[in-house]
Every structure is written in structure tokens, then in C-alpha cells.
Design a protein around this motif. Sequence first.
Motif, PDB file in Angstrom:
ATOM      1  N   LEU A  17       0.829  -1.207   0.000  1.00  0.00           N
ATOM      2  CA  LEU A  17       0.000   0.000   0.000  1.00  0.00           C
ATOM      3  C   LEU A  17       0.864   1.257   0.000  1.00  0.00           C
ATOM      4  N   LYS A  18       2.161   1.039  -0.283  1.00  0.00           N
ATOM      5  CA  LYS A  18       3.134   2.133  -0.341  1.00  0.00           C
ATOM      6  C   LYS A  18       3.314   2.826   1.005  1.00  0.00           C
ATOM      7  N   ASN A  19       3.098   2.076   2.086  1.00  0.00           N
ATOM      8  CA  ASN A  19       3.361   2.605   3.420  1.00  0.00           C
ATOM      9  C   ASN A  19       4.829   2.354   3.770  1.00  0.00           C
ATOM     10  N   THR A  20       5.518   3.366   4.206  1.00  0.00           N
ATOM     11  CA  THR A  20       6.950   3.217   4.500  1.00  0.00           C
ATOM     12  C   THR A  20       7.353   3.844   5.824  1.00  0.00           C
ATOM     13  N   GLY A  21       6.441   4.512   6.498  1.00  0.00           N
ATOM     14  CA  GLY A  21       6.805   5.225   7.722  1.00  0.00           C
ATOM     15  C   GLY A  21       7.110   4.307   8.889  1.00  0.00           C
ATOM     16  N   ASP A  22       7.776   4.867   9.891  1.00  0.00           N
ATOM     17  CA  ASP A  22       8.104   4.136  11.113  1.00  0.00           C
ATOM     18  C   ASP A  22       6.805   3.800  11.845  1.00  0.00           C
ATOM     19  N   VAL A  23       6.599   2.521  12.148  1.00  0.00           N
ATOM     20  CA  VAL A  23       5.348   2.095  12.784  1.00  0.00           C
ATOM     21  C   VAL A  23       5.164   2.738  14.159  1.00  0.00           C
ATOM     22  N   MET A  24       6.258   3.077  14.821  1.00  0.00           N
ATOM     23  CA  MET A  24       6.146   3.668  16.153  1.00  0.00           C
ATOM     24  C   MET A  24       5.562   5.080  16.115  1.00  0.00           C
ATOM     25  N   LEU A  25       5.560   5.706  14.933  1.00  0.00           N
ATOM     26  CA  LEU A  25       5.036   7.063  14.811  1.00  0.00           C
ATOM     27  C   LEU A  25       3.565   7.093  14.434  1.00  0.00           C
ATOM     28  N   LYS A  41       1.038  12.195  18.004  1.00  0.00           N
ATOM     29  CA  LYS A  41       0.915  13.618  17.730  1.00  0.00           C
ATOM     30  C   LYS A  41       1.982  14.444  18.449  1.00  0.00           C
ATOM     31  N   ASN A  42       2.533  13.852  19.512  1.00  0.00           N
ATOM     32  CA  ASN A  42       3.532  14.595  20.282  1.00  0.00           C
ATOM     33  C   ASN A  42       4.420  13.613  21.049  1.00  0.00           C
ATOM     34  N   LEU A  43       5.362  14.148  21.779  1.00  0.00           N
ATOM     35  CA  LEU A  43       6.310  13.313  22.511  1.00  0.00           C
ATOM     36  C   LEU A  43       5.620  12.475  23.581  1.00  0.00           C
ATOM     37  N   ASN A  44       4.580  13.032  24.206  1.00  0.00           N
ATOM     38  CA  ASN A  44       3.850  12.288  25.227  1.00  0.00           C
ATOM     39  C   ASN A  44       3.188  11.043  24.639  1.00  0.00           C
ATOM     40  N   PHE A  71      -2.408  -0.099  19.619  1.00  0.00           N
ATOM     41  CA  PHE A  71      -1.315   0.796  19.239  1.00  0.00           C
ATOM     42  C   PHE A  71      -1.340   1.199  17.763  1.00  0.00           C
ATOM     43  N   PHE A  72      -1.811   0.292  16.906  1.00  0.00           N
ATOM     44  CA  PHE A  72      -1.698   0.500  15.459  1.00  0.00           C
ATOM     45  C   PHE A  72      -3.051   0.438  14.747  1.00  0.00           C
ATOM     46  N   ASP A  73      -4.116   0.391  15.540  1.00  0.00           N
ATOM     47  CA  ASP A  73      -5.476   0.421  14.991  1.00  0.00           C
ATOM     48  C   ASP A  73      -5.762  -0.787  14.084  1.00  0.00           C
ATOM     49  N   THR A  74      -5.258  -1.962  14.469  1.00  0.00           N
ATOM     50  CA  THR A  74      -5.533  -3.177  13.686  1.00  0.00           C
ATOM     51  C   THR A  74      -6.552  -4.082  14.381  1.00  0.00           C
ATOM     52  N   GLY A  75      -7.018  -3.668  15.572  1.00  0.00           N
ATOM     53  CA  GLY A  75      -8.036  -4.445  16.271  1.00  0.00           C
ATOM     54  C   GLY A  75      -7.482  -5.723  16.889  1.00  0.00           C
ATOM     55  N   VAL A  76      -8.369  -6.694  17.068  1.00  0.00           N
ATOM     56  CA  VAL A  76      -7.990  -7.983  17.651  1.00  0.00           C
ATOM     57  C   VAL A  76      -7.738  -8.973  16.520  1.00  0.00           C
ATOM     58  N   SER A  77      -6.558  -9.576  16.512  1.00  0.00           N
ATOM     59  CA  SER A  77      -6.239 -10.564  15.474  1.00  0.00           C
ATOM     60  C   SER A  77      -5.730 -11.842  16.134  1.00  0.00           C
ATOM     61  N   THR A  78      -6.055 -12.979  15.512  1.00  0.00           N
ATOM     62  CA  THR A  78      -5.714 -14.288  16.070  1.00  0.00           C
ATOM     63  C   THR A  78      -4.853 -15.071  15.087  1.00  0.00           C
ATOM     64  N   TYR A  79      -3.840 -15.729  15.602  1.00  0.00           N
ATOM     65  CA  TYR A  79      -2.886 -16.496  14.785  1.00  0.00           C
ATOM     66  C   TYR A  79      -2.834 -17.914  15.354  1.00  0.00           C
ATOM     67  N   GLU A  80      -3.251 -18.856  14.545  1.00  0.00           N
ATOM     68  CA  GLU A  80      -3.441 -20.224  15.023  1.00  0.00           C
ATOM     69  C   GLU A  80      -2.273 -21.126  14.629  1.00  0.00           C
TER      70      GLU A  80
END
Length: 214
Positions: free
Chosen positions: A99-107, A111-114, A181-190
Motif C-alpha cells: 500500500l506504499k506505506n513506509t513510515g516508522d510504525v512507532m510514529l 501527535k507529540n512526545l507524550n 497501538f496500530f489500529d488493527t483491532g484484535v487478530s488471532t494467529y493459530e
Amino acid sequence: MRFCFVILVIFCLVSCKKNICFHSEEEMVEWLNNPSNGFVKQKAINGFVISVKYLPSWYLAYREIKNSDNMKPDSYDSLVTYYNRSMSFSLGISPDTTLKNTGDVMLFGVKNLNDYTSKFNDLNFNLESYIELKKGKNSTYPILWNLENTYGLTNYRTINLVFNKDSSIAKTTEFIFKDMFFDTGVSTYEFETSLIDIVPTIEIAKIIDINKKL
């Protein structure tokens, strides 16, 4: 006599396939990282790729010997037994490049340092509230974890987690990520529980010797 020889060859091939035979580190890592072998589960969700990998006791034992200056290959069996008392996973979060996303996932969502500090602290110190390992009706939560520090050099993050081993019987073990943290909701990996019982044949002394010379 020829018939007996053919049967013996077939038996050896089947045995090796069942037990898994590794003759090099490259072969081992490639096999472990191949999703078709069941140790890696991956999902693309809302602009992120979430990857969960089960880290088997035999791989952790190999890695510890390889990275140690003092341990010798004959420590392998005892280390496998040690690591088999728990279950280890790695959780990877990376931008979905399709999807051409390349940014740092932590950002993401910061919105601010807090905001950044709050996310960083939660991922480092409060992760037991967001990750669950479910086996049948039993649930366990991580007892140890660490967020790998990349010092801003990568746009992805990896979290290594350790759980107490659940000895109950169930066909599958579910890794549940309740993402806040990343707005992906609840995901399950079996994962197939039978994977935990696989202990491959590894030419440990040969592989360790080769890689320590590199």
C-alpha cells in the motif's frame, strides 16, 4: 535383497522427513521462515503487516550456542530441554509496502512526545494486557518480553515474548493480539500444537563450527 534395500531407503527418507534434517544454518532458517511449515503466521491489516513466529526450543538452543563464546555443541540437548519448559514467540509489526506505506510504525497515531512515550512504555512494560496465548479453554499471558530497539534505523518493530508452557491437550494454540497501538483491532494467529513436539535432526557441531568461523 533388492526389495529389502528399497524398503530401507524409503524408511530413511520418511524418517528424515518426519524428524526434519538440517545440514546448514541457511537450510534451518529458510525452513523455519517458510509459512507453509506452520511456524510463521502473517496478516495484512489496516496498512500494517503483523507477523507472529513460534520460536521452537531447538532453534533457541542452537542460537544460544552460536552466539556464545563458551558453550559447546554438546550443550545442545540440555538447552533444548531448558527452553522446552516455556513457549517463545516473536511479534513483528511492519508497514504494508503493497500500500506504499513506509513510515516508522512507532510514529503511527503519534501527535507529540507524550504520545510516543506512552506507546513506548506500553509496549515495553504493559504488554501482558494486550497479548494472550489460548490453548483450548486455558489462557496464558507473557511473563517476559522485550521490544527490540532499532534506534530509529528501521521502520518495523519486533517484540520477543516468553510464556509459561501449558501442558493441556488441544489441537491448536492461538496467539491473540489485542492491538491498541496500530489500529488493527484484535487478530488471532493459530498454530498446530503438534509443531511444539517437533525436534529436528541438526548436525549441530558441524553447523556451529562453520558459522563461528564466518
